[in-house]
Each structure stands twice: as structure tokens, then as C-alpha cells.
Design a protein around this motif. Structure first.
Motif, mmCIF file in Angstrom:
data_model
loop_
_atom_site.group_PDB
_atom_site.id
_atom_site.type_symbol
_atom_site.label_atom_id
_atom_site.label_comp_id
_atom_site.label_asym_id
_atom_site.label_seq_id
_atom_site.Cartn_x
_atom_site.Cartn_y
_atom_site.Cartn_z
ATOM 1 N N LEU A 157 16.408 37.875 -35.241
ATOM 2 C CA LEU A 157 17.148 37.839 -36.513
ATOM 3 C C LEU A 157 18.600 38.269 -36.325
ATOM 4 C CD1 LEU A 157 14.690 39.206 -39.223
ATOM 5 C CD2 LEU A 157 15.898 37.026 -39.284
ATOM 6 N N LYS A 158 18.818 39.330 -35.543
ATOM 7 C CA LYS A 158 20.178 39.816 -35.298
ATOM 8 C C LYS A 158 21.026 38.760 -34.594
ATOM 9 C CE LYS A 158 19.625 44.844 -35.260
ATOM 10 N NZ LYS A 158 19.677 46.074 -34.436
ATOM 11 N N LYS A 159 20.402 38.065 -33.638
ATOM 12 C CA LYS A 159 21.117 37.011 -32.911
ATOM 13 C C LYS A 159 21.550 35.888 -33.848
ATOM 14 C CE LYS A 159 19.717 36.718 -28.103
ATOM 15 N NZ LYS A 159 18.834 36.009 -27.162
ATOM 16 N N ILE A 160 20.623 35.467 -34.718
ATOM 17 C CA ILE A 160 20.913 34.370 -35.647
ATOM 18 C C ILE A 160 22.009 34.767 -36.628
ATOM 19 C CG2 ILE A 160 19.971 32.979 -37.531
ATOM 20 C CD1 ILE A 160 17.284 33.029 -36.018
ATOM 21 N N VAL A 161 21.907 35.979 -37.198
ATOM 22 C CA VAL A 161 22.913 36.456 -38.159
ATOM 23 C C VAL A 161 24.281 36.555 -37.499
ATOM 24 C CG1 VAL A 161 23.654 38.461 -39.510
ATOM 25 C CG2 VAL A 161 21.305 37.652 -39.692
ATOM 26 N N GLN A 162 24.317 37.088 -36.285
ATOM 27 C CA GLN A 162 25.593 37.214 -35.563
ATOM 28 C C GLN A 162 26.225 35.839 -35.354
ATOM 29 O OE1 GLN A 162 25.331 39.114 -31.730
ATOM 30 N NE2 GLN A 162 27.503 38.926 -31.323
ATOM 31 N N LYS A 163 25.396 34.854 -34.990
ATOM 32 C CA LYS A 163 25.908 33.506 -34.743
ATOM 33 C C LYS A 163 26.421 32.876 -36.033
ATOM 34 C CE LYS A 163 26.848 30.344 -31.838
ATOM 35 N NZ LYS A 163 27.871 30.596 -30.816
ATOM 36 N N ILE A 164 25.712 33.076 -37.138
ATOM 37 C CA ILE A 164 26.162 32.531 -38.427
ATOM 38 C C ILE A 164 27.514 33.134 -38.817
ATOM 39 C CG2 ILE A 164 25.695 32.456 -40.911
ATOM 40 C CD1 ILE A 164 22.712 32.319 -40.248
ATOM 41 N N LEU A 165 27.643 34.456 -38.682
ATOM 42 C CA LEU A 165 28.885 35.137 -39.062
ATOM 43 C C LEU A 165 30.048 34.701 -38.172
ATOM 44 C CD1 LEU A 165 27.534 38.750 -39.762
ATOM 45 C CD2 LEU A 165 28.159 36.985 -41.433
ATOM 46 N N GLU A 166 29.783 34.536 -36.866
ATOM 47 C CA GLU A 166 30.826 34.087 -35.941
ATOM 48 C C GLU A 166 31.286 32.672 -36.281
ATOM 49 O OE1 GLU A 166 29.073 34.439 -32.091
ATOM 50 O OE2 GLU A 166 29.427 36.611 -31.928
ATOM 51 N N LYS B 279 28.590 21.358 -33.452
ATOM 52 C CA LYS B 279 27.426 21.527 -32.572
ATOM 53 C C LYS B 279 26.734 22.864 -32.831
ATOM 54 C CE LYS B 279 29.072 18.535 -28.844
ATOM 55 N NZ LYS B 279 29.539 18.452 -27.426
ATOM 56 N N GLU B 280 27.553 23.893 -33.089
ATOM 57 C CA GLU B 280 26.985 25.217 -33.375
ATOM 58 C C GLU B 280 26.197 25.195 -34.682
ATOM 59 O OE1 GLU B 280 30.425 27.677 -33.321
ATOM 60 O OE2 GLU B 280 30.463 27.891 -31.130
ATOM 61 N N ILE B 281 26.722 24.472 -35.677
ATOM 62 C CA ILE B 281 26.028 24.373 -36.964
ATOM 63 C C ILE B 281 24.715 23.607 -36.807
ATOM 64 C CG2 ILE B 281 26.147 23.377 -39.291
ATOM 65 C CD1 ILE B 281 29.135 24.046 -39.288
ATOM 66 N N GLU B 282 24.745 22.528 -36.007
ATOM 67 C CA GLU B 282 23.520 21.764 -35.753
ATOM 68 C C GLU B 282 22.449 22.651 -35.130
ATOM 69 O OE1 GLU B 282 24.572 18.410 -33.368
ATOM 70 O OE2 GLU B 282 25.658 17.403 -34.992
ATOM 71 N N LYS B 283 22.880 23.513 -34.183
ATOM 72 C CA LYS B 283 21.920 24.433 -33.547
ATOM 73 C C LYS B 283 21.387 25.440 -34.562
ATOM 74 C CE LYS B 283 19.843 26.423 -30.004
ATOM 75 N NZ LYS B 283 19.100 27.457 -30.699
ATOM 76 N N LEU B 284 22.269 25.929 -35.439
ATOM 77 C CA LEU B 284 21.839 26.868 -36.477
ATOM 78 C C LEU B 284 20.861 26.215 -37.448
ATOM 79 C CD1 LEU B 284 25.201 28.699 -37.259
ATOM 80 C CD2 LEU B 284 23.114 29.770 -36.380
ATOM 81 N N ILE C 54 12.464 17.007 -29.139
ATOM 82 C CA ILE C 54 11.709 17.981 -29.929
ATOM 83 C C ILE C 54 12.423 18.260 -31.245
ATOM 84 C CG2 ILE C 54 11.078 20.432 -30.044
ATOM 85 C CD1 ILE C 54 10.332 20.262 -27.080
ATOM 86 N N GLU C 55 13.752 18.453 -31.183
ATOM 87 C CA GLU C 55 14.528 18.741 -32.393
ATOM 88 C C GLU C 55 14.495 17.562 -33.366
ATOM 89 O OE1 GLU C 55 18.325 19.825 -30.835
ATOM 90 O OE2 GLU C 55 17.750 21.912 -30.463
ATOM 91 N N SER C 56 14.460 16.346 -32.828
ATOM 92 C CA SER C 56 14.396 15.169 -33.707
ATOM 93 C C SER C 56 13.091 15.157 -34.492
ATOM 94 C CB SER C 56 14.529 13.877 -32.884
ATOM 95 O OG SER C 56 13.324 13.558 -32.197
ATOM 96 N N VAL C 57 12.007 15.620 -33.880
ATOM 97 C CA VAL C 57 10.701 15.660 -34.551
ATOM 98 C C VAL C 57 10.682 16.752 -35.619
ATOM 99 C CG1 VAL C 57 8.217 15.981 -34.228
ATOM 100 C CG2 VAL C 57 9.539 14.768 -32.505
#
Length: 356
Positions: A45-54, A86-91, A336-339
Motif C-alpha cells: 500500500l505504501k509503495k502504491i500511494v508513494q507512486k500515485i503522489l509522485e 506509462k506510469e498511469i497505465e501501471k497504476l 496478462i494485463e490485457s486479460v
């Protein structure tokens, strides 16, 4: 809101606060397995939140620069925007992995279909594909059981995969995988079609209460056939457990000790039985909601054609690639992501149809 409302940072930050309070409780480490799961969830969760804020900060900074940059600087800004996309797509993919068990480790099991040596060889190719996938995406894996084919390939294999969201990413690999190629085992060089099935089971917390009666299981021991040192075949160390009511079978032979293999097999059995119960509940809920379940999501899922042309196609998302060598070498994350995306879109359409 930048990044859209579905990236709810506040909700994630609240969850982080709850987990941190839980970790600070005096009896938190009394149950080590449960504690480790909480720590893992908090870290993710911390990793995801940090990435969103960045990413939000990058977007704001770029918006402020647009009006003051010259032509050359705008070209550099465009490169930055593409990187943010690309970062948003990963998020967005990370945001899809919000299922009840998506963060759990998982068992991946492979069985060849009818077809003898040809299918056994295809099963071993799939095993290698998933092993390479793990290596490319920072997952660790452990071979729990591997039964070699008589001439080539494997009769079955089970690997335990650990890391970030392994079940979430791999759960849609469950199903039948079809291969078309010129058989290396056919002296007349004819084209053959082979099938292999893949199943994915989350590794549940073993403290979850589920009763397995001694009278309902059958335990067999036999010689191990996989790697395990010079003494691997000198004793009946491999274990097979059959749960009679559900006809569920699990095997383990990765340890030299029969006792350790039995413990691992019981963990696998427990996880499978919990999954069976969860799937049963989900079907009951879907029946009440009126959600239609298509068989296509649980049967044949993907074609791997090597002859007369090269093409891999996922039958659910429509994803296609002619670079079969790359796919079979474990580069399957994009597929996998497409599925995952296709399944979410499918569910959205179903709920919209229900509302109409």
C-alpha cells in the motif's frame, strides 16, 4: 481530480493508518504468519500511494511549465508526458488488483492433456514460460512437485510463487492452453495440436479455520522422481494426499523428509479447499445478482500457434503477438494485463445491462 477518482489516495492512506496501528499492538507478533501478511500488505500500500503522489506531482509540475517553455523544451516535456502516461497505465493495473486474495502468494499447477509425449513436452514448455516470467518480474518460485514424462516433458508440476500480487496477476492464467506445431517427436514431421491445463490457487493463511477430517483423506507415499540429491530415490519421501469428498489431489516431493512433504501437501490441500468454498460462495452471490458467468473464462483461454504461421492469441482479451519466442520465454505481462482489463470491462458491461 488528477489521475481520476478511482485512484483514491485518502482511502489507501486511511488503510495504511489502520494497519500501522495494528502493527503497534502488543500482541501483534503472537501469530507470525498473520503478522507477516499484514506487514506485506502495508508495504504494498505504501509503495502504491508513494507512486500515485509522485505521479501527481510530475503532472502538476509539467502543467506549470507549459506556458513558459520554448519549442525545444516542449519536446522534452512531451517525453516526460509519455513517461507519465506509462506510469498511469501501471497504476491503473495495480488498481485492478483489488480482489480479496490478489496480494497472496499462489500455487501454479500444470497438467498435460491427452496426447502422450507431445502434451508432456508442451506442459514442460509452459512450466519454463512461467519460471522465466517469475525471473523477469522479481517473483521467487519453488518447485513443490514435478513428475517427469516417460520420454520427455512432464506429467505434472506445481510451483509456489511469491512476491507482489502473484495471485492477482496469475489468476487469469487458469484454463486450457492450446499449442499447434510441427511435432519434434513425429518422424513424418506432421502438425500436432496439444493441450495443457493450468490451475492457480492462492496460498491462504493457514490459520484460517477449515476442518479436514482424517477419515476424509487418503495419504500415499512413493519414491521422489525430481531433483533432491543423491538419496532422493532411496526412500518413500514423496507424498500424495487425496481429499475424498471433493476428489481433490495434492502432491509434494521437493523435500527429502516425508514429514516435511506431508506438511507442505496439507497446506496446499487446505488452500485448495478454501478456494473451492470461496468459489462456491461467489457463484451463489452471482446467482442472486443475476450475473452471467461465461464458460470461456474457465476453459480454453489461449492459442499458441507455431506452424504454419506464428501467432499467440488470448481468446478473452483478443491480445495477439507474432513474437512467440518472446512469449514462450516468459514475456507475458502485457498479455496478462490485457486479460485483467478485459475482465473489468466485461463486468462493467454486465452491470450496465442489469441497470437498464
Amino acid at each position: 481530480m488528477i489521475l481520476g477518482g478511482h485512484f483514491d489516495v485518502t482511502a489507501k492512506q486511511n488503510k495504511i493508518q489502520i494497519l500501522e496501528e495494528k502493527i503497534n499492538e502488543t500482541n501483534f507478533w503472537n501469530d507470525v504468519n498473520s503478522a507477516n501478511e499484514v506487514v506485506k500488505e502495508l508495504s504494498l500500500l505504501k509503495k502504491i500511494v508513494q507512486k500515485i503522489l509522485e505521479t501527481k506531482k510530475e503532472i502538476v509540475d509539467n502543467l506549470e511549465l507549459i506556458d513558459i517553455l520554448d519549442e525545444m523544451e516542449l519536446i522534452l516535456l512531451e517525453e516526460s508526458i509519455n513517461k507519465i502516461k506509462k506510469e498511469i497505465e501501471k497504476l491503473e493495473i495495480d488498481n485492478l488488483l483489488n480482489g480479496k486474495f490478489d496480494s497472496l502468494n499462489c500455487y501454479l499447477e500444470i497438467h498435460p492433456g491427452a496426447g502422450g509425449t507431445e502434451s508432456c513436452d508442451w506442459a514442460s514448455m509452459l512450466l519454463r514460460m512461467y519460471e522465466r516470467f517469475c525471473e523477469k518480474n522479481n517473483y521467487t518460485y519453488e518447485i513443490i512437485d514435478e513428475q517427469k514424462g516417460e520420454e520427455a516433458g512432464i506429467k505434472s508440476a506445481v510451483i509456489l510463487i511469491k512476491g507482489e500480487f502473484p495471485y492477482g496477476y496469475l489468476k487469469e492464467e487458469k484454463g486450457v492452453h492450446r499449442l499447434v506445431r510441427i511435432s519434434p517427436f513425429d518422424s513424418n514431421a506432421r502438425r500436432h495440436t496439444s493441450f495443457a491445463s493450468v490451475s492457480i490457487t492462492p496460498e491462504f493463511n493457514q490459520n484460517i479455520d477449515i476442518e479436514i477430517k482424517e477419515s476424509e483423506i487418503k495419504i500415499d507415499v512413493y519414491h521422489s522422481s525430481g531433483a533432491g540429491g543423491q538419496s532422493v530415490n532411496t526412500s518413500n519421501s514423496a507424498v500424495r494426499i487425496t481429499h475424498i469428498p471433493t476428489k481433490t489431489v495434492v502432491t509434494c516431493q521437493n523435500e527429502r523428509s516425508q514429514l516435511k512433504n506431508k506438511d507442505q501437501a496439507m497446506k496446499m490441500l487446505k488452500s485448495k479447499l478454501i478456494q473451492i468454498e470461496e468459489e462456491k460462495k461467489e457463484k451463489e452471490i452471482n446467482a442472486v445478482k443475476g450475473v452471467i458467468e461465461n464458460n470461456e473464462w474457465g476453459s480454453q483461454i489461449r492459442n499458441y500457434v507455431l506452424e504454419p504461421y506464428k501467432l499467440i492469441k488470448d481468446l478473452r482479451s483478443g491480445y495477439e503477438s507474432s513474437n512467440v519466442d518472446k512469449i514462450l520465454d516468459g514475456d507475458i505481462m502485457e498479455m496478462i494485463e490485457s486479460v485483467l482489463k478485459a475482465k473489468v470491462e466485461k463486468k462493467c458491461k454486465e452491470f450496465k445491462n442489469m441497470e437498464m
